[in-house]
Design a protein around this motif. Structure first.
Motif, PDB file in Angstrom:
ATOM      1  N   LEU A 208       0.674  -1.108   0.123  1.00 53.69           N
ATOM      2  CA  LEU A 208       0.308  -0.002   0.201  1.00 53.69           C
ATOM      3  C   LEU A 208       1.023   1.426   0.060  1.00 53.69           C
ATOM      4  O   LEU A 208       1.326   2.591  -0.615  1.00 53.69           O
ATOM      5  CB  LEU A 208      -0.927  -0.396   1.127  1.00 53.69           C
ATOM      6  N   HIS A 209       2.290   1.464   0.665  1.00 54.87           N
ATOM      7  CA  HIS A 209       2.777   2.597   0.896  1.00 54.87           C
ATOM      8  C   HIS A 209       3.488   2.883  -0.402  1.00 54.87           C
ATOM      9  O   HIS A 209       3.926   3.819  -1.279  1.00 54.87           O
ATOM     10  CB  HIS A 209       3.528   2.408   2.163  1.00 54.87           C
ATOM     11  N   ASP A 210       3.183   1.287  -1.396  1.00 54.96           N
ATOM     12  CA  ASP A 210       3.745   1.904  -2.953  1.00 54.96           C
ATOM     13  C   ASP A 210       3.285   2.861  -3.641  1.00 54.96           C
ATOM     14  O   ASP A 210       3.605   2.928  -5.287  1.00 54.96           O
ATOM     15  CB  ASP A 210       5.024   0.559  -2.350  1.00 54.96           C
ATOM     16  N   LEU A 211       2.136   2.333  -3.143  1.00 55.40           N
ATOM     17  CA  LEU A 211       1.181   2.108  -4.066  1.00 55.40           C
ATOM     18  C   LEU A 211       1.627   3.438  -5.524  1.00 55.40           C
ATOM     19  O   LEU A 211       0.878   3.702  -6.186  1.00 55.40           O
ATOM     20  CB  LEU A 211      -0.219   1.839  -4.130  1.00 55.40           C
ATOM     21  N   PRO A 212       0.891   4.740  -4.453  1.00 52.25           N
ATOM     22  CA  PRO A 212       0.892   5.764  -5.357  1.00 52.25           C
ATOM     23  C   PRO A 212       1.472   6.218  -6.005  1.00 52.25           C
ATOM     24  O   PRO A 212       1.569   6.991  -7.558  1.00 52.25           O
ATOM     25  CB  PRO A 212       1.194   6.988  -4.102  1.00 52.25           C
ATOM     26  N   LYS A 293      -0.985  13.032   6.927  1.00 60.73           N
ATOM     27  CA  LYS A 293       0.021  13.922   5.925  1.00 60.73           C
ATOM     28  C   LYS A 293      -0.294  13.783   4.619  1.00 60.73           C
ATOM     29  O   LYS A 293       0.668  12.304   4.285  1.00 60.73           O
ATOM     30  CB  LYS A 293       1.196  13.207   6.344  1.00 60.73           C
ATOM     31  N   PRO A 294      -1.449  14.149   4.302  1.00 59.05           N
ATOM     32  CA  PRO A 294      -1.537  13.613   2.594  1.00 59.05           C
ATOM     33  C   PRO A 294      -0.541  13.657   1.359  1.00 59.05           C
ATOM     34  O   PRO A 294       0.838  14.338   1.450  1.00 59.05           O
ATOM     35  CB  PRO A 294      -3.045  14.580   2.509  1.00 59.05           C
ATOM     36  N   ALA A 295      -0.352  12.677   0.667  1.00 58.72           N
ATOM     37  CA  ALA A 295       0.831  12.915  -0.771  1.00 58.72           C
ATOM     38  C   ALA A 295       0.353  13.370  -1.606  1.00 58.72           C
ATOM     39  O   ALA A 295      -1.428  14.223  -1.519  1.00 58.72           O
ATOM     40  CB  ALA A 295       0.708  12.087  -0.631  1.00 58.72           C
ATOM     41  N   LEU A 296       0.761  13.850  -2.421  1.00 57.89           N
ATOM     42  CA  LEU A 296       0.584  14.852  -3.849  1.00 57.89           C
ATOM     43  C   LEU A 296       0.210  14.222  -4.814  1.00 57.89           C
ATOM     44  O   LEU A 296      -0.179  12.772  -4.605  1.00 57.89           O
ATOM     45  CB  LEU A 296       1.763  15.634  -4.306  1.00 57.89           C
ATOM     46  N   PRO A 297      -1.207  14.530  -5.418  1.00 63.65           N
ATOM     47  CA  PRO A 297      -2.161  13.570  -6.081  1.00 63.65           C
ATOM     48  C   PRO A 297      -1.254  12.830  -7.489  1.00 63.65           C
ATOM     49  O   PRO A 297       0.483  13.071  -7.509  1.00 63.65           O
ATOM     50  CB  PRO A 297      -2.853  15.130  -6.891  1.00 63.65           C
ATOM     51  N   ILE A 298      -1.997  11.756  -8.061  1.00 61.32           N
ATOM     52  CA  ILE A 298      -0.996  10.925  -8.735  1.00 61.32           C
ATOM     53  C   ILE A 298      -0.986  11.763 -10.299  1.00 61.32           C
ATOM     54  O   ILE A 298      -1.356  12.304 -10.561  1.00 61.32           O
ATOM     55  CB  ILE A 298      -1.480   9.586  -9.332  1.00 61.32           C
ATOM     56  N   GLY A 299       0.582  11.948 -10.483  1.00 63.05           N
ATOM     57  CA  GLY A 299       1.061  12.589 -11.601  1.00 63.05           C
ATOM     58  C   GLY A 299       2.053  13.908 -10.924  1.00 63.05           C
ATOM     59  O   GLY A 299       2.289  14.228 -11.946  1.00 63.05           O
ATOM     60  N   LEU A 300       1.632  14.041  -9.589  1.00 63.40           N
ATOM     61  CA  LEU A 300       2.517  14.923  -9.369  1.00 63.40           C
ATOM     62  C   LEU A 300       3.362  14.479  -8.027  1.00 63.40           C
ATOM     63  O   LEU A 300       4.186  15.561  -7.708  1.00 63.40           O
ATOM     64  CB  LEU A 300       0.890  16.297  -9.190  1.00 63.40           C
ATOM     65  N   LEU A 301       3.618  13.420  -7.881  1.00 59.05           N
ATOM     66  CA  LEU A 301       4.242  13.005  -7.148  1.00 59.05           C
ATOM     67  C   LEU A 301       5.425  13.564  -7.126  1.00 59.05           C
ATOM     68  O   LEU A 301       6.583  13.630  -5.801  1.00 59.05           O
ATOM     69  CB  LEU A 301       4.198  10.969  -6.331  1.00 59.05           C
ATOM     70  N   GLY A 302       6.413  13.395  -7.992  1.00 62.91           N
ATOM     71  CA  GLY A 302       7.512  13.727  -9.040  1.00 62.91           C
ATOM     72  C   GLY A 302       8.143  15.364  -8.175  1.00 62.91           C
ATOM     73  O   GLY A 302       9.248  15.706  -8.452  1.00 62.91           O
ATOM     74  N   LEU A 303       6.833  15.916  -7.507  1.00 65.98           N
ATOM     75  CA  LEU A 303       6.929  17.051  -7.405  1.00 65.98           C
ATOM     76  C   LEU A 303       8.045  17.555  -5.974  1.00 65.98           C
ATOM     77  O   LEU A 303       8.164  18.237  -4.895  1.00 65.98           O
ATOM     78  CB  LEU A 303       6.227  18.302  -7.657  1.00 65.98           C
ATOM     79  N   GLY A 304       7.679  15.996  -5.344  1.00 62.11           N
ATOM     80  CA  GLY A 304       7.947  16.315  -3.827  1.00 62.11           C
ATOM     81  C   GLY A 304       9.290  15.276  -3.115  1.00 62.11           C
ATOM     82  O   GLY A 304       9.109  14.986  -4.604  1.00 62.11           O
ATOM     83  N   THR A 305       9.250  15.325  -1.893  1.00 63.78           N
ATOM     84  CA  THR A 305      10.361  13.955  -1.819  1.00 63.78           C
ATOM     85  C   THR A 305       9.716  13.644  -0.871  1.00 63.78           C
ATOM     86  O   THR A 305      10.298  12.673  -0.788  1.00 63.78           O
ATOM     87  CB  THR A 305      11.525  15.158  -1.357  1.00 63.78           C
TER      88      THR A 305
END
Length: 393
Positions: A208-212, A293-305
Motif C-alpha cells: 500500500l505505501h508503494d502504490l502511489p 500527512k496527505p501525499a501529492l496527487p498521482i501525476g505530481l508525486l515527482g514534485l515532492g520528496t
C-alpha cells in the motif's frame, strides 16, 4: 413504445405516442373547421391550421406529421371554401403555402428523429464505455460489502473523470476512489491508465505505501507512450496535446485497505493523494478521517520528496466507510451554498450501506445542482467473513 396489451392495462399510455398526437391534431383541426364554418364572416380560423404540421414536427416523427398533413390539407381547403377564398387569385398561393409547410414539417421531423437516434446510440456507447472502464463492484469482497454509485453532472453523458475499483491483495480488500483533473474525452485516457495500473499493482502484490509511486510511474509512462505513438503516426496535432496532458494531468485518489493478513483484523489503512477525506460510520455516528500527512496527487508525486504516509484507523465489524469524489462536497444550491456533506452524512449514519448512497443521492438532488461528476463507494465491514477469496477483481 408500449404494446397494445400494456396500453389496455395502463389508461395513461393511451395519451402517449404518435397515435395520441395524431388524434389530438385531428380533433383540433375539426374544432377549428367547425368554428370557422359557424363563426360568421368575422371569424376566420383556417389560417391556424397551418401551424399544426409545424407544431407536430417538434414532438412527432415524420410518419405522424405526414398523417397530420394529410388531414390538415383537406380541412384547410374546406376552410378556404367556407370563407369564399377558393378562387383563382387566392387558392394557388394559399394551397402552395400549405404544401410547402407540410413538406418542411415532414423534413424537419425526419431530421429531428435521425438526430434523436444518433444521440440514443451515442448514449448507449457512452454507457458501454463507462461499464468497461468502471466495472461494477462486487457486492462482497472478502470480509467487506461494497456499494457504488456514479452521478453524471452532464445529463447528456454518463461518462466523466471519476473512477473507482477494487482488488484483493494478500487476502486484504483494497479499494480506490479517484478523480482525474479536467473534463472531456482526454480524461478517459487517464482514467484507463490509472485503473489498469491499479489492477496490475494488485496482481503484482504492490504494498500500500508503494502504490502511489507505482500508479504515478505507470500513468506517466502510458502518457509518454501515447505521445510517441502519435508522433509515429505523423499526427503532429495530437503530440502537443499529449505533451500538455503529461505536464498537467493528475489524479486525486484515496486507497483503503481493510484488515491485516486475510482481512481479519479491525484495522483499516488509508493512503490519501490529495483527495477528500472519507467518513467512518460507527454506531450511528459519522466521523471524518483526514490524512495526517496527505501525499501529492498521482501525476505530481515527482514534485515532492517526502515518503508516502499510511494512516491506520480502527474499523470494527458493522462499521462503514464512505468514499466519494469532490463533486459531492462542492455541489451548490441556487444561493451558492455548498452541500452540507458532513451534516447530511451524520444524519444518515444509521442507514444500512445498501440504502445510504440512495439516501444521499436523493438529498443531493433536492438540495443542489451538480457542476461536477460524483462517485461514491461504501465499504462495509461484515460481521462474518465468508470463506474463500480471489486474487484480483
Amino acid at each position: 413504445m408500449p404494446s397494445v396489451d400494456a396500453r389496455r392495462r395502463d389508461p395513461k399510455a393511451l395519451w402517449r405516442g404518435p397515435q395520441a398526437m395524431v388524434g389530438l391534431a385531428v380533433a383540433i383541426l375539426a374544432l377549428l373547421l367547425i368554428a370557422d364554418a359557424f363563426g360568421g364572416s368575422r371569424v376566420r380560423l383556417g389560417g391556424l391550421m397551418l401551424a399544426m404540421p409545424a407544431l407536430a414536427a417538434v414532438f412527432a416523427g415524420p410518419r405522424a406529421v405526414l398523417v397530420i398533413c394529410g388531414a390538415m390539407l383537406p380541412a384547410y381547403v374546406t376552410s378556404l371554401a367556407e370563407n369564399h377564398r377558393l378562387n383563382w387569385m387566392d387558392a394557388p398561393i394559399a394551397i402552395s403555402t400549405a404544401v410547402v409547410i407540410c413538406v418542411a414539417a415532414v423534413g424537419a421531423a425526419a431530421v429531428r428523429e435521425k438526430r434523436a437516434r444518433q444521440l440514443a446510440q451515442s448514449r448507449r456507447v457512452t454507457v458501454q464505455t463507462q461499464q468497461t472502464l468502471l466495472r461494477p463492484l462486487p457486492s462482497r469482497l472478502g470480509p467487506v460489502e461494497l456499494s457504488s454509485m456514479y452521478l453524471a453532472a452532464d445529463a447528456e453523458s454518463t461518462l466523466g473523470g471519476d473512477l473507482y475499483a477494487c482488488a484483493i491483495v494478500d487476502g486484504r480488500p483494497r479499494v480506490i476512489v479517484g478523480d482525474v483533473q479536467g473534463k472531456g474525452l482526454s480524461t478517459l485516457e487517464v482514467v484507463l491508465f490509472t485503473l489498469s495500473a491499479f489492477r496490475l499493482a494488485a496482481w503484482e502484490g504492490v504494498a500500500l505505501h508503494d502504490l502511489p509511486a507505482f500508479l504515478d510511474d505507470a500513468v506517466r509512462r502510458e502518457l509518454v507512450l501515447a505521445g510517441d505513438m502519435a508522433l509515429q503516426r505523423g499526427d503532429f496535432t495530437q503530440e502537443p496535446e499529449m505533451g500538455l496532458r503529461m505536464r498537467e494531468s493528475f489524479v486525486t485518489a484515496i486507497v483503503v485497505e481493510v484488515g491485516g493478513e486475510g482481512g481479519e483484523s479491525d484495522e483499516v489503512r488509508l493512503v490519501n493523494c490529495g483527495h477528500p477525506a472519507p467518513f467512518l460510520l460507527h454506531d450511528g455516528a459519522a466521523r471524518e478521517l483526514p490524512s495526517s500527512k496527505p501525499a501529492l496527487p498521482i501525476g505530481l508525486l515527482g514534485l515532492g520528496t517526502d515518503a508516502v504516509h499510511v494512516d491506520s484507523h480502527r474499523m470494527e465489524p458493522g462499521d462503514t466507510l464512505l468514499l466519494y469524489t469532490d463533486g459531492l462536497a462542492e455541489a451548490r444550491d441556487g444561493a451558492g451554498e455548498f452541500y452540507p456533506l458532513a451534516e447530511r452524512v451524520a444524519q444518515r449514519a444509521h442507514h444500512p450501506p445498501a440504502t445510504l448512497l440512495d439516501a444521499i443521492r436523493t438529498d443531493l438532488r433536492r438540495h443542489a445542482r451538480l457542476d461536477d461528476d460524483v462517485a461514491m463507494v461504501t465499504v462495509h465491514r461484515s460481521a462474518v467473513r465468508p470463506a474463500g477469496s480471489t486474487k484480483t477483481l
